[in-house]
Design an enzyme around this catalytic site. Sequence first.
Site, PDB file in Angstrom:
ATOM      1  N   CYS A 281       0.879  -1.104  -0.074  1.00 17.77           N
ATOM      2  CA  CYS A 281      -0.050  -0.071  -0.232  1.00 17.77           C
ATOM      3  C   CYS A 281       0.660   1.512  -0.152  1.00 17.77           C
ATOM      4  O   CYS A 281       0.683   2.074  -0.912  1.00 17.77           O
ATOM      5  CB  CYS A 281      -1.085  -0.241   1.200  1.00 17.77           C
ATOM      6  SG  CYS A 281      -2.095  -1.317   1.216  1.00 17.77           S
TER       7      CYS A 281
HETATM    8  N1  LIG Z   1      -2.491  -6.046   1.498  1.00 21.14           N
HETATM    9  C1  LIG Z   1      -3.266  -5.229   2.257  1.00 21.14           C
HETATM   10  O1  LIG Z   1      -2.781  -4.880   3.333  1.00 21.14           O
HETATM   11  C2  LIG Z   1      -4.210  -4.178   1.565  1.00 21.14           C
HETATM   12  C3  LIG Z   1      -4.631  -3.205   2.505  1.00 21.14           C
HETATM   13  C4  LIG Z   1      -5.538  -2.366   1.764  1.00 21.14           C
HETATM   14  C5  LIG Z   1      -5.921  -2.322   0.555  1.00 21.14           C
HETATM   15  N2  LIG Z   1      -5.230  -3.272  -0.405  1.00 21.14           N
HETATM   16  C6  LIG Z   1      -5.714  -3.083  -1.705  1.00 21.14           C
HETATM   17  O2  LIG Z   1      -6.450  -4.307  -1.995  1.00 21.14           O
HETATM   18  C7  LIG Z   1      -6.104  -4.713  -3.427  1.00 21.14           C
HETATM   19  C8  LIG Z   1      -5.934  -6.446  -3.209  1.00 21.14           C
HETATM   20  O3  LIG Z   1      -4.674  -6.321  -2.413  1.00 21.14           O
HETATM   21  P1  LIG Z   1      -4.025  -7.551  -1.761  1.00 21.14           P
HETATM   22  O4  LIG Z   1      -2.966  -7.494  -0.783  1.00 21.14           O
HETATM   23  O5  LIG Z   1      -5.480  -8.497  -1.231  1.00 21.14           O
HETATM   24  O6  LIG Z   1      -3.455  -8.461  -3.012  1.00 21.14           O
HETATM   25  P2  LIG Z   1      -3.036 -10.016  -3.381  1.00 21.14           P
HETATM   26  O7  LIG Z   1      -2.309  -9.926  -4.396  1.00 21.14           O
HETATM   27  O8  LIG Z   1      -2.808 -10.459  -2.068  1.00 21.14           O
HETATM   28  O9  LIG Z   1      -4.684 -10.722  -3.820  1.00 21.14           O
HETATM   29  C9  LIG Z   1      -5.118 -10.187  -4.936  1.00 21.14           C
HETATM   30  C10 LIG Z   1      -5.807 -11.600  -5.415  1.00 21.14           C
HETATM   31  O10 LIG Z   1      -6.523 -11.478  -6.799  1.00 21.14           O
HETATM   32  C11 LIG Z   1      -6.194 -12.297  -7.311  1.00 21.14           C
HETATM   33  N3  LIG Z   1      -6.586 -12.161  -8.777  1.00 21.14           N
HETATM   34  C12 LIG Z   1      -5.927 -11.455  -9.912  1.00 21.14           C
HETATM   35  N4  LIG Z   1      -6.690 -11.202 -10.972  1.00 21.14           N
HETATM   36  C13 LIG Z   1      -7.857 -11.735 -10.699  1.00 21.14           C
HETATM   37  C14 LIG Z   1      -8.830 -11.941 -11.584  1.00 21.14           C
HETATM   38  N5  LIG Z   1      -8.930 -11.189 -12.636  1.00 21.14           N
HETATM   39  N6  LIG Z   1      -9.918 -12.786 -11.177  1.00 21.14           N
HETATM   40  C15 LIG Z   1      -9.818 -13.411  -9.704  1.00 21.14           C
HETATM   41  N7  LIG Z   1      -8.985 -13.138  -8.903  1.00 21.14           N
HETATM   42  C16 LIG Z   1      -7.919 -12.540  -9.526  1.00 21.14           C
HETATM   43  C17 LIG Z   1      -4.830 -12.752  -7.371  1.00 21.14           C
HETATM   44  O11 LIG Z   1      -4.687 -13.957  -7.782  1.00 21.14           O
HETATM   45  C18 LIG Z   1      -4.706 -12.600  -5.829  1.00 21.14           C
HETATM   46  O12 LIG Z   1      -4.765 -13.868  -4.938  1.00 21.14           O
HETATM   47  C19 LIG Z   1      -5.323  -3.927  -3.853  1.00 21.14           C
HETATM   48  O13 LIG Z   1      -5.729  -2.926  -4.448  1.00 21.14           O
HETATM   49  C20 LIG Z   1      -4.488  -3.118  -2.535  1.00 21.14           C
HETATM   50  O14 LIG Z   1      -3.723  -2.144  -2.824  1.00 21.14           O
HETATM   51  C21 LIG Z   1      -4.472  -3.886   0.228  1.00 21.14           C
END
Ligand SMILES: NC(=O)c1ccc[n+]([C@@H]2O[C@H](COP(=O)([O-])OP(=O)(O)OC[C@H]3O[C@@H](n4cnc5c(N)ncnc54)[C@H](O)[C@@H]3O)[C@@H](O)[C@H]2O)c1
Length: 443
Positions: A281
């Site tokens: 983030c």
């Molecule tokens: N990790 C954090 O602490 C956090 C906190 C707040 C916000 N975010 C935001 O949330 C969002 C997701 O982050 P995350 O950390 O969960 O990412 P991540 O990479 O852990 O998870 C995303 C998942 O989506 C899957 N994916 C990708 N494309 C896909 C599709 N077309 N269909 C189905 N699945 C698909 C991936 O395989 C992965 O498992 C991002 O925008 C991030 O900035 C993350």
Amino acid sequence: MISEGASQDWGDTLERKIQDRTVRIGVIGLGYVGLSLAVEFAKAGLQVTGIEIDADKVARLQRGDSYVQDVKPYEVKGLIADGKFLVVNDYQALQDVDAVSICVPTPLSKTKDPDISYIAAATKEIVSYLHPGQLIVLESTTYPGTTDEVILPALRKTGLQVGREFFVAFSPERIDPGNAQYHTRNTPKIIGGVTEQCAQVAKALYELAIQRVVLVSSARAAEMVKLLENTFRAVNIGLVNEVALMCNRLKIDVWEVIEAAATKPFGFMPFYPGPGLGGHCIPVDPYYLAWKLKTLDYKARFIELAADINTNMPWYVVSKVVDALNERRKSVNGSNILVLGVTYKRNTNDLRESPALDIMKILQDKGAYVSFYDTFATELRHLDGATHVSLDEAIVGAADCVIIATDHSNVSYEWVVAHAQLVMDTRNVTRDLHPDPKNVIKL
Ligand SMILES: NC(=O)c1ccc[n+]([C@@H]2O[C@H](COP(=O)([O-])OP(=O)(O)OC[C@H]3O[C@@H](n4cnc5c(N)ncnc54)[C@H](O)[C@@H]3O)[C@@H](O)[C@H]2O)c1
């Protein structure tokens, strides 16, 4: 806000399903954010289908395992066994769900521009299955305007009317991995709808699983809330990192200064310097905002300055190590460096954007032999030429320098200092050691 259609029948239908808890939820992307959210909805007794494209993750979840530290395998196992949580890798499931939360990654391109290709891909699939009475909520962090300008036009091509036949909102995820006090359920959730009706149905849905939901006036405002929160952190960390650089020149202990300033009961909030930004983030999100502003001929100066200082911190850490080795008539070229903690944050297993990895790479480029120790990064045993080692007296004693890059709580830093020739402490974990150890250098 976009004006609504005359009838709100589909909104009423959806709200009724929400009220009687028969609403079926789909979550796209089961990573840190999506898996936590899906499990929270399922724990609230709702029927949840998770759609994930990574076959390994699908298989692990289906057999009741978890790869996200804050989601316990027994929770997944129980919810799968109860039939409350279904995990698939097929978008067809969207035809049977009433609400869809999009939780896909939003990384940066090589040139640090937003890469919203994952959002676009998920939206394309949603369009194929969009049906009256469906709510679509984007959770991925992104620039203000994404919901209105990317998702909404694609969904409108179906001919269905927003705010009347389908509903769209943005609700940023605020998850803080490893936080024992605040998790998905008790962290207030921001929601901005594309229309008033969109906001109301999204609020009603999330209130089933989240203790407090806060509405803002638009999806754009909700997108900006998330970017303000993370830009606030990036800029304040940038400021305190620069204060660390200034204190170094002034030969003042920056940690002592911050602790003393933090005794002021109002108007000061302590931030701490470190080896650089990490995680998915803080190092990424401000660039989304800066990019959007660039399209409006506005330069986001604080963001650029903070990014400049923060991305330089791994180089600063290395420069301090090089100087300390030099004082001991050693060169970094050919020296043995042991890095303690390689994940981006204390007591988590997330390696994304970790500054420890930058530090290791810079040292290797300078000819150092780098090894590392981190029991949280369990799947990582080799890293571009660096090897995981055990933490014993011989290994610590043989290292020309031990760098504490991440301060996991399962290491005795007193023991490390007692056996190491030289320690670079980037997290101030050695602050309470008495007498003041002569082999420790700090930021
Ligand atoms: N990790 C954090 O602490 C956090 C906190 C707040 C916000 N975010 C935001 O949330 C969002 C997701 O982050 P995350 O950390 O969960 O990412 P991540 O990479 O852990 O998870 C995303 C998942 O989506 C899957 N994916 C990708 N494309 C896909 C599709 N077309 N269909 C189905 N699945 C698909 C991936 O395989 C992965 O498992 C991002 O925008 C991030 O900035 C993350």
